[in-house]
Each structure stands twice: as structure tokens, then as C-alpha cells.
Design an enzyme around this catalytic site. Structure first.
Site, mmCIF file in Angstrom:
data_model
loop_
_atom_site.group_PDB
_atom_site.id
_atom_site.type_symbol
_atom_site.label_atom_id
_atom_site.label_comp_id
_atom_site.label_asym_id
_atom_site.label_seq_id
_atom_site.Cartn_x
_atom_site.Cartn_y
_atom_site.Cartn_z
ATOM 1 N N ARG A 10 45.825 39.120 34.973
ATOM 2 C CA ARG A 10 47.007 39.585 34.251
ATOM 3 C C ARG A 10 47.884 40.376 35.216
ATOM 4 N NH1 ARG A 10 46.200 36.246 30.877
ATOM 5 N NH2 ARG A 10 45.902 36.573 28.630
ATOM 6 N N HIS A 29 51.858 30.882 34.968
ATOM 7 C CA HIS A 29 50.765 31.104 34.005
ATOM 8 C C HIS A 29 50.153 29.768 33.569
ATOM 9 C CE1 HIS A 29 49.155 34.201 30.906
ATOM 10 N NE2 HIS A 29 48.275 33.233 31.110
#
Ligand code: NAP
Ligand code: GLV
Length: 312
Positions: A227, A275
Site C-alpha cells: 500500500r 495497482h
């Protein structure tokens, strides 16, 4: 009586999940009504959810036995005060495979210095220094959970010496594991590659900061499919510009999509991927969701239950 399952994940995913969940329910022999709307929240037994999902207030779902998240990361739902129902995160075998492929691919790219040859097809016969062997390049993995351990196994199979760091002690065959603040310094010192596979929680913010980046071997590589907030971005750029880091491959960011004017897009030592390291796969993920429904209906413990206190 059939159980009622509400698909309240990202509506864009409904066309893929409707057949996949229907098939998984059939395979498990579960009689269910699956829909993406529920006129009466009190009638809903299970909620399938994801970031971008359609529920903000879980309060009216008074009879819901579990909320089943389609993502591994739960930072966007775990703090929802209206959510009192058990929350399960996604552990999808296909997602794990994809993460292994992504990380191994990027580790080998840097390890073998592939950019040198891929980006310079200019007629110059570059016959420079040979790369070290994998066994001479220590790799640190921050986060030794489902994904971190799978990545560790794959890198060990290629002979990389792997160190792993987690919150609590973990024994992983072949991996030099450590935990806690002091353990982090041991894991990072001299590492030539760092892979971040931790959740986004208040405790993990800025784990890789200036002080810790300085512990790495000069010219190290950072790969972050965990993250964005796990890394102090300013410290990262300073370490790249100063030469302490050779390259950072980043799949996740503090703001997503990464704004088009963000400096990461143009930094010569940063690779941005949008992502995509490991997306949930509907077929395999639906079987995981349905297995949890089967368990709940049978009174068995749920898999991959999130601990609200620790945030993952
Ligand atoms: P997991 O099984 O819950 O593992 C998380 C690991 O992080 C555990 O080893 C845990 O320690 C460690 N950890 C948590 N807090 C920590 C802390 N404060 N200090 C040190 N270690 C800490 O999760 P997972 O399934 O491997 O997934 C990891 C993360 O990958 C997800 O949360 C998500 O953010 C990210 N992800 C990204 C993608 C993508 O496409 N980019 C896809 C899937 C997942 P313990 O072992 O002690 O619990
Ligand atoms: C993706 O990032 C996930 O958390 O599943």
C-alpha cells in the site's frame, strides 16, 4: 428456505461475479437468492463487499451474518463504525499466484539489469559487468502473511537469500524471520531488494522512512505492491536522487489513480504500475466467499476474519 446474498461490491464487477458466485453456490449445494439489490436490508444474510461498494451504513443489516470483502486489504472498510457484523478479507489462491508472478518478474528485472538491454537497442554492444548470482543478493520482505510467504517461497526457489519481517514472530522454512522495531533494522541492513507486503494500518504508515532506507545496501531496489502509505514518499525520492536506491517499482499510492502530474510518473528511477500486481479473480474468489457462507451456515469458524483492533 434460501439464504439471501447481497452483492454490494463495485457495481462494475457484478457482470463477472453474478455467474461466478452462482456457479460456486451450485457447486457447494447452497440454496441462495443472489442479487445486487435488497429492498429490505433486514432480509440479507451475507454481504459481498469491496472498495467502491454500494453500502455506507451497515446498521440496517441487522440479520447479516458476515460481510465478505473481495479485496485482501480492508483499510477502506475496517474503520466503518456502522459495521458490527464479522468482516472477512479475501485470500484468493489466484490472487496469490499473480502477486508471486508480479514480484518475481520485477525482482528479476532489477537483478539481471534487464533495462540496460531492453531500453538501449541502439547498436552499441554493451558487454558490461555480469550481475551477481541470486544467492549473492539478499532480499527483505516486509509482511510475512499470505502474500509475503508465497513470494518468499518463490524467491527462495531461485536461490535469493530471503529475510522476512512481521508484527508477531513467524516461522517460515528457509526464511530468516524477525519482528518488532529492532527486528526491522536487522532485516533491512544490507538488503539489496525490499518488497513491501503489509496492510495499510496506523502502525504501518511510513515503515520505510529515511532512517530505514539508509540501512539498505547502496543501490538497492524497492518494490511496493502493498500500500502507498507504507513508504515515506519524500524520503524515497531523496534516496533515489542521492543514489542510495537504484530504482523503485510502485504499484500502490497514497492517492489512486496516481494524478497525471505526480512526479513519480516522470522520475527516471521510478516504475509506476496502476495497482495491477494482484487482482482478485472472480472464479477463485467466489469459491472462497461461498466456502465462508457454507462455514457460517454450518456453525464453523469463518476463514480470514479481520481483527478490527489491529486493522487487518
Ligand atoms: P496478511 O496475510 O494479513 O499479512 C500481512 C502481514 O503484514 C503479516 O505478516 C503481518 O504480521 C504484517 N504486519 C501487519 N502489521 C504489521 C506491523 N505493524 N509491523 C510489521 N508487520 C506487520 O495480508 P496479505 O494477504 O499477505 O496481504 C498484504 C497486503 O497486500 C494487503 O493488506 C494489501 O494491502 C496488499 N495487496 C495488494 C495487492 C495489489 O494488487 N497491489 C493485492 C492484494 C493485496 P503478522 O504475521 O504478525 O500478522
Ligand atoms: C488489492 O489491492 C487488494 O487488497 O486486494
Amino acid at each position: 428456505m434460501p439464504i439471501r446474498i447481497l452483492f454490494a461490491a463495485d457495481p462494475a464487477d457484478w457482470p463477472d461475479y453474478q455467474p461466478a458466485l452462482t456457479q460456486a453456490l451450485k457447486e457447494a449445494g447452497i440454496d441462495a437468492i443472489l442479487s445486487d439489490t435488497a429492498p429490505d436490508p433486514a432480509s440479507v444474510d451475507y454481504i459481498v463487499f469491496s472498495p467502491g461498494g454500494t453500502i455506507r451504513d451497515f446498521g440496517p443489516y441487522v440479520n447479516t451474518k458476515a460481510v465478505l470483502n473481495l479485496w485482501a486489504g480492508v483499510e477502506r472498510i475496517v474503520g466503518n463504525q456502522t459495521l458490527t457484523q464479522p468482516l472477512c478479507r479475501m485470500v484468493d489462491p489466484a490472487m496469490t499466484e499473480t502477486m508471486v508472478e508480479y514480484v518475481v518478474g520485477h525482482v528479476l528485472r532489477h537483478h539481471l539489469g534487464m533495462d540496460e538491454h531492453i531500453l538501449h537497442q541502439d547498436g552499441v554492444w554493451r558487454h558490461g559487468a555480469i550481475p551477481p548470482l541470486a544467492r549473492e543478493r539478499p532480499v527483505a520482505i516486509l509482511g510475512m502473511g499470505e502474500l509475503g510467504q508465497a513470494v518468499a517461497r518463490a524467491l527462495l526457489a531461485l536461490n535469493f537469500p530471503v529475510r522476512g519481517w512481521s508484527r508477531t514472530p513467524r516461522e517460515v522454512p528457509g526464511v530468516a524471520t524477525d519482528h518488532g522495531a529492532e527486528g526491522l533494522a536487522r532485516v533491512l541492513t544490507g538488503a539489496q531488494v525490499v518488497i513491501l507486503l503489509m496492510p495499510n494500518t496506523p502502525d504501518t504508515a511510513n515503515t520505510l522512512n529515511a532512517e530505514r532506507l539508509a540501512l539498505l545496501a547502496p543501490g538497492a531496489f524497492v518494490i511496493n505492491p502493498g500500500r502507498g502509505p507504507l513508504i515515506d514518499d519524500d524520503a524515497l525520492v531523496a534516496a533515489l536522487d542521492g543514489g542510495q536506491l537504484a530504482h523503485a517499482t510502485l504499484d500502490v499510492f497514497r492517492v489512486e489513480p496516481l494524478p497525471s502530474d505526480h512526479p513519480f510518473w516522470h522520475h527516471p528511477k521510478v516504475t509506476v504500475t496502476p495497482h495491477i500486481a494482484a487482482q482478485t479473480r472472480p472464479d477463485t474468489a467466489s469459491r472462497v466467499v461461498v466456502e465462508n457462507i457454507r462455514r457460517a451456515e454450518a456453525g464453523e469458524p469463518l476463514l480470514h476474519l479481520v481483527d478490527r483492533q489491529r486493522g487487518y
